[in-house]
Motif scaffolding. Sequence first.
Motif, PDB file in Angstrom:
ATOM      1  N   GLU A 171      79.567  -0.587  32.331  1.00  0.00           N
ATOM      2  CA  GLU A 171      79.859  -0.038  31.009  1.00  0.00           C
ATOM      3  C   GLU A 171      79.160  -0.895  29.953  1.00  0.00           C
ATOM      4  O   GLU A 171      79.553  -2.032  29.704  1.00  0.00           O
ATOM      5  N   ALA A 172      78.098  -0.375  29.334  1.00  0.00           N
ATOM      6  CA  ALA A 172      77.380  -1.150  28.320  1.00  0.00           C
ATOM      7  C   ALA A 172      76.483  -0.261  27.476  1.00  0.00           C
ATOM      8  O   ALA A 172      75.959   0.763  27.944  1.00  0.00           O
ATOM      9  N   THR A 173      76.337  -0.658  26.210  1.00  0.00           N
ATOM     10  CA  THR A 173      75.354  -0.047  25.317  1.00  0.00           C
ATOM     11  C   THR A 173      74.271  -1.105  25.116  1.00  0.00           C
ATOM     12  O   THR A 173      74.549  -2.203  24.616  1.00  0.00           O
ATOM     13  N   VAL A 174      73.041  -0.783  25.519  1.00  0.00           N
ATOM     14  CA  VAL A 174      72.008  -1.803  25.697  1.00  0.00           C
ATOM     15  C   VAL A 174      70.847  -1.644  24.720  1.00  0.00           C
ATOM     16  O   VAL A 174      70.366  -0.528  24.473  1.00  0.00           O
ATOM     17  N   GLY A 175      70.395  -2.778  24.199  1.00  0.00           N
ATOM     18  CA  GLY A 175      69.141  -2.854  23.457  1.00  0.00           C
ATOM     19  C   GLY A 175      68.181  -3.748  24.234  1.00  0.00           C
ATOM     20  O   GLY A 175      68.593  -4.745  24.824  1.00  0.00           O
ATOM     21  N   ILE A 176      66.894  -3.378  24.257  1.00  0.00           N
ATOM     22  CA  ILE A 176      65.879  -4.153  24.988  1.00  0.00           C
ATOM     23  C   ILE A 176      64.873  -4.732  23.998  1.00  0.00           C
ATOM     24  O   ILE A 176      64.326  -4.010  23.162  1.00  0.00           O
ATOM     25  N   VAL A 177      64.651  -6.037  24.108  1.00  0.00           N
ATOM     26  CA  VAL A 177      63.579  -6.696  23.359  1.00  0.00           C
ATOM     27  C   VAL A 177      62.537  -7.111  24.390  1.00  0.00           C
ATOM     28  O   VAL A 177      62.769  -8.009  25.190  1.00  0.00           O
ATOM     29  N   THR A 178      61.402  -6.427  24.392  1.00  0.00           N
ATOM     30  CA  THR A 178      60.360  -6.725  25.381  1.00  0.00           C
ATOM     31  C   THR A 178      59.245  -7.544  24.746  1.00  0.00           C
ATOM     32  O   THR A 178      58.902  -7.355  23.566  1.00  0.00           O
ATOM     33  N   GLY A 179      58.689  -8.452  25.513  1.00  0.00           N
ATOM     34  CA  GLY A 179      57.624  -9.301  24.992  1.00  0.00           C
ATOM     35  C   GLY A 179      56.425  -8.519  24.506  1.00  0.00           C
ATOM     36  O   GLY A 179      55.804  -8.864  23.503  1.00  0.00           O
ATOM     37  N   SER A 180      56.095  -7.438  25.226  1.00  0.00           N
ATOM     38  CA  SER A 180      54.915  -6.656  24.862  1.00  0.00           C
ATOM     39  C   SER A 180      55.014  -5.258  25.448  1.00  0.00           C
ATOM     40  O   SER A 180      55.409  -5.085  26.600  1.00  0.00           O
ATOM     41  N   LYS A 199      71.071   4.657  36.465  1.00  0.00           N
ATOM     42  CA  LYS A 199      71.878   5.319  37.494  1.00  0.00           C
ATOM     43  C   LYS A 199      73.364   5.250  37.175  1.00  0.00           C
ATOM     44  O   LYS A 199      74.175   5.927  37.809  1.00  0.00           O
ATOM     45  N   GLU A 200      73.700   4.390  36.201  1.00  0.00           N
ATOM     46  CA  GLU A 200      75.105   4.186  35.834  1.00  0.00           C
ATOM     47  C   GLU A 200      75.464   5.061  34.634  1.00  0.00           C
ATOM     48  O   GLU A 200      74.865   4.932  33.564  1.00  0.00           O
ATOM     49  N   ALA A 201      76.446   5.923  34.832  1.00  0.00           N
ATOM     50  CA  ALA A 201      76.843   6.842  33.761  1.00  0.00           C
ATOM     51  C   ALA A 201      77.373   6.111  32.533  1.00  0.00           C
ATOM     52  O   ALA A 201      77.243   6.600  31.407  1.00  0.00           O
ATOM     53  N   GLY A 202      77.938   4.919  32.741  1.00  0.00           N
ATOM     54  CA  GLY A 202      78.542   4.188  31.638  1.00  0.00           C
ATOM     55  C   GLY A 202      77.584   3.283  30.886  1.00  0.00           C
ATOM     56  O   GLY A 202      78.000   2.573  29.963  1.00  0.00           O
ATOM     57  N   ILE A 203      76.311   3.265  31.273  1.00  0.00           N
ATOM     58  CA  ILE A 203      75.327   2.410  30.598  1.00  0.00           C
ATOM     59  C   ILE A 203      74.314   3.275  29.867  1.00  0.00           C
ATOM     60  O   ILE A 203      73.721   4.190  30.437  1.00  0.00           O
TER      61      ILE A 203
END
Length: 334
Positions: A171-180, A199-203
């Motif tokens: 269960e998570a709401t995710v932000g991604i900071v990618t190098g490039s 694959k996770e319904a809660g993410i």
Amino acid sequence: MMKNRKLLYSVLISCFIIVAGFSIYFYYQTQKLTNQVSEATTVDEELPSYHFTLIGEEMDHDYWRLVGEGAKKTEQNYDVWVEYVGPRRSNPEEQLKLFDIAIKSKVDGIIVQALNDDFLPMIDKAMEKGIPVITIDTDAPDSMRSTYIGTDNYVAGQLAGRALVEDTGGEATVGIVTGSFSNSHHQLRVEGFKDIVEKEAGIEIVAIEESNITRVIAEEKAYQMLTEYPDITALYGTSSLDGIGMTAAADSLGMDDVYMMTFDTLPENIKLLEQEKLDVLIEQKPFEMGHRSIELMLEIMKGNQVEDVYHTDAKVVKKEDLDEPGIEEGNRYD
């Protein structure tokens, strides 16, 4: 008459002293020059059999410093000179210029991080001229390169994804900071991560931004994300500097409960892990990459067959793992 003779003797003695002084001076200068020539000849005679050039991404970065240290250590055990070069800050164009210089210098082998497709023609050019090329950290499988050594970045991204699923209970709401966005190894780290968490319904991944592999921009992008999406509960960074920026952004917003994960067990990241500001580090083996790349190049010099790919280990590191030997020593080995 006596005065004239004394004056003559004085002049003769003075001339003798001057001539003797010059003779002694020129004798020592000649000896010094002879010694310098002798030393230069000795150096020439003792030059290593092989000259390899390692072209890193960023000389001021701790990760690439460890890659260079690993490569340079081989000089203690093998008949090789390792020339380690690279831009002060990440700059593919400068790397390509250094690559071209190495080819024109007719070095015996080149180890290079192939950041994008612009490196492919340069790799093929070196190979066609009989200079073997090993890609390190970032591969160029469509080129003629001899082999690749480094992290399996897709698998590393999967490791991060599984750790997130496990630690958040899916269960998570995710932000991604990618190098490039453009560098293939960061793309693979994002791809591997997504393939697990999606694959996770809660993410849900709600945002992805680029840090340009700098802590300042990582902080700006993380701050922007956390402000725009205040329901974010987890941040994932794909470069070693992203975690530093992400934690700084969360601190400034008073968001202490955001789950944080990033790459590399560098000193600053270790400290943040100890302080529980970071929850997970994905450990790589930069020192081993550098060391093994030279050993592989020496095998190529001997005409021995090498495999197409050599993957160094990556693993999840949490606070409770910090007592394991080697983690805080930059993954060195003897």
